[in-house]
Design a protein around this motif. Structure first.
Motif, PDB file in Angstrom:
ATOM      1  N   ARG A 120      -7.103   7.749  14.400  1.00 46.24           N
ATOM      2  CA  ARG A 120      -6.181   7.639  13.508  1.00 46.24           C
ATOM      3  C   ARG A 120      -5.111   8.577  13.395  1.00 46.24           C
ATOM      4  O   ARG A 120      -3.968   8.525  13.498  1.00 46.24           O
ATOM      5  CB  ARG A 120      -6.884   7.670  12.264  1.00 46.24           C
ATOM      6  CG  ARG A 120      -5.958   7.639  10.969  1.00 46.24           C
ATOM      7  CD  ARG A 120      -6.529   7.116   9.558  1.00 46.24           C
ATOM      8  NE  ARG A 120      -7.711   8.038   9.284  1.00 46.24           N
ATOM      9  CZ  ARG A 120      -7.907   8.746   8.120  1.00 46.24           C
ATOM     10  NH1 ARG A 120      -6.800   8.775   7.260  1.00 46.24           N
ATOM     11  NH2 ARG A 120      -8.854   9.490   7.984  1.00 46.24           N
ATOM     12  N   TYR A 158      -1.518   3.690  11.633  1.00 50.01           N
ATOM     13  CA  TYR A 158      -2.713   3.097  11.747  1.00 50.01           C
ATOM     14  C   TYR A 158      -3.171   2.089  10.651  1.00 50.01           C
ATOM     15  O   TYR A 158      -3.765   1.217  11.011  1.00 50.01           O
ATOM     16  CB  TYR A 158      -3.769   4.228  11.712  1.00 50.01           C
ATOM     17  CG  TYR A 158      -5.132   3.991  12.053  1.00 50.01           C
ATOM     18  CD1 TYR A 158      -5.694   3.782  13.598  1.00 50.01           C
ATOM     19  CD2 TYR A 158      -6.114   3.631  11.186  1.00 50.01           C
ATOM     20  CE1 TYR A 158      -6.757   3.583  13.925  1.00 50.01           C
ATOM     21  CE2 TYR A 158      -7.355   3.176  11.496  1.00 50.01           C
ATOM     22  CZ  TYR A 158      -7.626   3.303  12.955  1.00 50.01           C
ATOM     23  OH  TYR A 158      -9.143   3.065  13.409  1.00 50.01           O
ATOM     24  N   SER A 159      -2.587   1.981   9.460  1.00 55.85           N
ATOM     25  CA  SER A 159      -3.011   1.221   8.434  1.00 55.85           C
ATOM     26  C   SER A 159      -2.087  -0.127   8.565  1.00 55.85           C
ATOM     27  O   SER A 159      -2.348  -1.060   7.469  1.00 55.85           O
ATOM     28  CB  SER A 159      -2.914   1.960   6.934  1.00 55.85           C
ATOM     29  OG  SER A 159      -3.746   3.150   6.991  1.00 55.85           O
ATOM     30  N   PRO A 199     -10.313   8.102   3.204  1.00 54.09           N
ATOM     31  CA  PRO A 199      -9.585   6.892   2.777  1.00 54.09           C
ATOM     32  C   PRO A 199     -10.498   5.554   2.150  1.00 54.09           C
ATOM     33  O   PRO A 199     -11.409   5.465   2.932  1.00 54.09           O
ATOM     34  CB  PRO A 199      -8.957   6.400   4.032  1.00 54.09           C
ATOM     35  CG  PRO A 199      -9.730   6.976   5.193  1.00 54.09           C
ATOM     36  CD  PRO A 199     -10.102   8.317   4.579  1.00 54.09           C
ATOM     37  N   TYR A 221       0.897  -1.333   0.074  1.00 48.49           N
ATOM     38  CA  TYR A 221       0.017   0.102  -0.237  1.00 48.49           C
ATOM     39  C   TYR A 221       0.807   1.466  -0.125  1.00 48.49           C
ATOM     40  O   TYR A 221       2.130   1.317   0.586  1.00 48.49           O
ATOM     41  CB  TYR A 221      -0.935  -0.153   1.226  1.00 48.49           C
ATOM     42  CG  TYR A 221      -1.695   1.245   1.402  1.00 48.49           C
ATOM     43  CD1 TYR A 221      -2.602   1.745   0.606  1.00 48.49           C
ATOM     44  CD2 TYR A 221      -1.797   1.940   2.875  1.00 48.49           C
ATOM     45  CE1 TYR A 221      -3.411   2.779   0.880  1.00 48.49           C
ATOM     46  CE2 TYR A 221      -2.473   2.867   3.132  1.00 48.49           C
ATOM     47  CZ  TYR A 221      -3.373   3.496   2.256  1.00 48.49           C
ATOM     48  OH  TYR A 221      -4.291   4.555   2.417  1.00 48.49           O
ATOM     49  N   THR A 274      -6.575  10.887   0.470  1.00 52.89           N
ATOM     50  CA  THR A 274      -6.378   9.906   1.365  1.00 52.89           C
ATOM     51  C   THR A 274      -6.982  10.248   3.071  1.00 52.89           C
ATOM     52  O   THR A 274      -7.315   9.331   3.668  1.00 52.89           O
ATOM     53  CB  THR A 274      -5.061   9.252   1.345  1.00 52.89           C
ATOM     54  OG1 THR A 274      -4.536   8.928   0.169  1.00 52.89           O
ATOM     55  CG2 THR A 274      -4.812   8.287   2.528  1.00 52.89           C
ATOM     56  N   PRO A 327      -0.436   5.243   0.417  1.00 51.74           N
ATOM     57  CA  PRO A 327      -1.455   6.244   0.644  1.00 51.74           C
ATOM     58  C   PRO A 327      -1.040   7.572  -0.120  1.00 51.74           C
ATOM     59  O   PRO A 327      -2.006   8.361  -0.271  1.00 51.74           O
ATOM     60  CB  PRO A 327      -1.578   6.566   2.027  1.00 51.74           C
ATOM     61  CG  PRO A 327      -0.174   6.420   2.725  1.00 51.74           C
ATOM     62  CD  PRO A 327       0.522   5.428   1.908  1.00 51.74           C
ATOM     63  N   LEU A 359     -10.645   0.793   8.402  1.00 54.32           N
ATOM     64  CA  LEU A 359      -9.782   0.854   7.269  1.00 54.32           C
ATOM     65  C   LEU A 359      -9.122  -0.342   7.137  1.00 54.32           C
ATOM     66  O   LEU A 359      -9.061  -1.205   8.200  1.00 54.32           O
ATOM     67  CB  LEU A 359      -8.750   1.866   7.730  1.00 54.32           C
ATOM     68  CG  LEU A 359      -9.036   3.271   7.725  1.00 54.32           C
ATOM     69  CD1 LEU A 359      -7.806   4.285   7.836  1.00 54.32           C
ATOM     70  CD2 LEU A 359     -10.030   3.450   6.571  1.00 54.32           C
ATOM     71  N   LYS A 360      -8.851  -0.783   5.968  1.00 54.90           N
ATOM     72  CA  LYS A 360      -7.946  -2.111   5.646  1.00 54.90           C
ATOM     73  C   LYS A 360      -6.618  -1.808   6.145  1.00 54.90           C
ATOM     74  O   LYS A 360      -6.189  -0.870   6.221  1.00 54.90           O
ATOM     75  CB  LYS A 360      -8.067  -1.997   4.053  1.00 54.90           C
ATOM     76  CG  LYS A 360      -7.394  -3.569   3.658  1.00 54.90           C
ATOM     77  CD  LYS A 360      -7.395  -3.549   2.333  1.00 54.90           C
ATOM     78  CE  LYS A 360      -6.706  -4.876   1.874  1.00 54.90           C
ATOM     79  NZ  LYS A 360      -7.463  -6.184   2.073  1.00 54.90           N
ATOM     80  N   ARG A 361      -6.072  -2.924   6.721  1.00 53.37           N
ATOM     81  CA  ARG A 361      -4.613  -2.904   7.099  1.00 53.37           C
ATOM     82  C   ARG A 361      -3.729  -3.665   6.083  1.00 53.37           C
ATOM     83  O   ARG A 361      -4.271  -4.778   5.716  1.00 53.37           O
ATOM     84  CB  ARG A 361      -4.507  -3.572   8.647  1.00 53.37           C
ATOM     85  CG  ARG A 361      -5.528  -2.921   9.520  1.00 53.37           C
ATOM     86  CD  ARG A 361      -5.266  -1.760   9.775  1.00 53.37           C
ATOM     87  NE  ARG A 361      -6.009  -0.774  10.799  1.00 53.37           N
ATOM     88  CZ  ARG A 361      -5.965  -0.963  12.082  1.00 53.37           C
ATOM     89  NH1 ARG A 361      -4.933  -1.371  12.591  1.00 53.37           N
ATOM     90  NH2 ARG A 361      -7.077  -0.229  12.729  1.00 53.37           N
ATOM     91  N   HIS A 419      -1.208   7.956   9.667  1.00 51.93           N
ATOM     92  CA  HIS A 419      -2.228   7.083   9.011  1.00 51.93           C
ATOM     93  C   HIS A 419      -1.433   5.958   8.572  1.00 51.93           C
ATOM     94  O   HIS A 419      -2.159   4.694   8.595  1.00 51.93           O
ATOM     95  CB  HIS A 419      -2.440   7.929   7.516  1.00 51.93           C
ATOM     96  CG  HIS A 419      -3.278   7.217   6.464  1.00 51.93           C
ATOM     97  ND1 HIS A 419      -4.418   6.938   6.732  1.00 51.93           N
ATOM     98  CD2 HIS A 419      -2.859   6.640   5.434  1.00 51.93           C
ATOM     99  CE1 HIS A 419      -5.127   6.071   5.859  1.00 51.93           C
ATOM    100  NE2 HIS A 419      -4.003   5.629   4.837  1.00 51.93           N
TER     101      HIS A 419
END
Length: 541
Positions: A330, A358-359, A289, A227, A285, A229, A299-301, A355
């Motif tokens: 977040r 957190y992700s 997001p 990922y 984002t 962002p 949110l997706k991790r 962010h």
């Protein structure tokens, strides 16, 4: 790598740019759209024809012309079957192939036909090749003739583009792989990614992308998510995907820049990651997001996160929203203030770091490009973020890069490496700021790392190796004592050189130095006397 194929590909790009220049569009804001749409149209056309060679329907066809004729002769049912067999390869209808348009370039409404071909291809392949823009979708092509204001010149313009495409074939390029297409991509967009400091439009040098990828996943991985962002043109996620193995990872990106997302899509297509196109999102984002978990709310991790976020940017319109209770979990370390006189100087990168933390999945890994000043900044948010990294035992290390490693910004940068797969009690801090050689890039200077220097950085970091004045293993307790400073220089051992002397040699050395001191004192007394006499003379005068 076949340099002949590479040079031919770059020459084709130059021809497209020449067409734009001849029609008064050089350096125009529309030029990048024309170049990238034309290039991608040709790529998809040739990719389809190349994939046809692997299908039984085209057995016995010798050469591209024979394949095209066989394709034109198929009925609608057979063509529909081809689409199933080709999977994610884009389908270009026979009448929209480059050769078909080339044969019709002298018709009175050729510009209209050329645009209809582009729009038609985009619509036929919208399920795979579109990019999400909020809740809408940006299709593959939007047409190019509209950028020519004088309608009577549009046919000639589109014909010139098609002629530039017809003189070239990608057929021999498809076996070249990531290193080839990453160079082609960089050359293709090098003139159109100059908005230094703008959100999502930094261009990350391949040296940095290479270092980050090889440190994050030195042995590759299996079935993981990657990922970014603030993906920009996708250099970081593509480098990491290649290091992991394109078939072993799925990429997810988001960026609020439309231009950056168009480049991102092109980059994915060129590098065989068409399956990840559905995960390219054009949106803000921080505020919105779009990559969500299985519940559709959280949110997706991710397994891996890489990012070179914008360092400073004007987020004054959304700053208070981001500071509200809705986002408190977040952005736990806080939201930076918007400078009153220079809102574009808001330290937005601090939001992206939060962010990213957190992700990140439990056990996930991340690499983030930050301003080197972040490593020692004493402000509340910076200090809170660095403290969290230490308290969670996730700071694997930091690499401080040479100045001007980016051609479009003079900001010194460092790379944070985070790893929550185990709890660390020390971090490797590397000072690579003295490496590299300077080279001229346009009006700017850029520092370029040699292959040997890149190898040194990667090897030292992956082996957690200490080298004098280059790398040091800093204990977390020592880091906490130094106000959570991540700067390598503060942890290097201070070395004092000394020479063994006998008592007699020591006395001789002292005597010689005292003699020199007496001479200097005497000289000083003479100078002082001379100054006093001159001042006295001035007063008497």
């Amino acid at each position: 790598m076949n340099t002949v194929i590479l040079n031919d590909t770059l020459a084709m790009i130059d021809k497209l740019k020449t067409v734009c220049a001849n029609y008064g569009l050089a350096n125009d804001s529309s030029e990048y759209k024309i170049i990238t749409e034309s290039f991608l149209y040709k790529y998809l056309n040739d990719r389809m024809l190349y994939e046809f060679t692997k299908l039984p329907e085209f057995d016995g066809c010798e050469g591209t012309m024979a394949i095209e004729e066989r394709y034109r002769g198929l009925d609608d049912t057979a063509r529909d079957m081809l689409q199933l067999e080709l999977g994610t390869t884009a389908i270009v209808r026979p009448e929209w192939m480059v050769s078909s348009l080339h044969n019709r370039q002298n018709v009175d409404d050729f510009a209209r036909q050329f645009d209809e071909a582009l729009l038609g291809i985009a619509q036929d392949n919208i399920e795979v090749y579109s990019v999400k823009a909020g809740t809408e979708a940006i299709t593959l092509f939007q047409g190019v003739s509209r950028f020519i204001v004088e309608e009577n010149k549009r046919n000639g313009f589109c014909a010139a583009l098609v002629n530039a495409l017809s003189d070239f074939s990608f057929a021999d390029a498809f076996s070249q792989g990531y290193d080839f297409f990453s160079q082609v991509f960089e050359y293709l967009i090098k003139d159109y990614n100059k908005d230094s400091g703008s959100y999502g439009e930094y261009f990350t040098p391949h040296a940095i992308a290479n270092i980050m990828a090889r440190i994050l996943a030195p042995a590759g991985d299996r079935n993981v998510t990657v990922y970014d962002p603030a993906a920009g043109s996708g250099t970081l996620v593509l480098a990491l995907a290649h290091q992991i193995g394109e078939r072993d990872c799925t990429t997810y990106t988001q960026d609020r820049s439309q231009k950056a997302n168009e480049f991102m899509r092109l980059n994915l297509i060129l590098n065989g990651l068409v399956g990840s196109l559905a995960n390219v999102v054009h949106d803000d984002t921080l505020v919105s997001p779009r990559h969500l978990g299985a519940d559709g709310k959280s949110l997706k991790r991710f397994d891996y996160i890489v990012s070179n976020p914008p360092f400073k940017c004007d987020f004054s319109d959304t700053r208070d929203t981001l500071a509200s209770e809705k986002y408190a979990q977040r952005f736990w370390a806080g939201v930076p203030n918007v400078p009153a006189k220079k809102p574009e100087k808001m330290a937005i990168y601090l939001m992206f770091i939060q962010h990213i933390l957190y992700s990140l999945k439990p056990g996930g890994k991340a690499a983030i490009v930050v301003p080197t000043g972040f490593l020692t900044a004493k402000s509340k948010i910076e200090l809170a973020i660095r403290t969290r990294m230490i308290e969670k035992g996730m700071l694997r290390g930091v690499i401080s890069m040479p100045s001007n490693i980016f051609a479009n910004t003079g900001t010194n940068v460092s790379i944070l490496f985070l790893d929550s797969s185990k709890r660390y009690d020390h971090a490797l801090l590397v000072d690579a700021s003295k490496l590299g050689t300077k080279e001229k890039v346009g009006k700017n200077q850029r520092t370029v790392l040699s292959g040997e220097e890149i190898e040194r950085i990667v090897t030292v970091f992956n082996n957690a190796e200490e080298q004098d004045d280059f790398s040091v293993l800093a204990d977390y307790k020592a880091i906490a004592e130094k106000r959570y400073s991540f700067s390598a220089g503060q942890y290097f051992e201070v070395k004092i050189e000394y020479v063994d002397l006998t008592p007699a040699e020591f006395q001789t050395e002292v005597a010689e130095r005292m003699a020199k001191l007496r001479d200097l004192w005497s000289e000083g007394d003479c100078l002082q006397q001379e100054i006093e006499e001159r001042m006295k003379a001035v007063r008497l005068a």
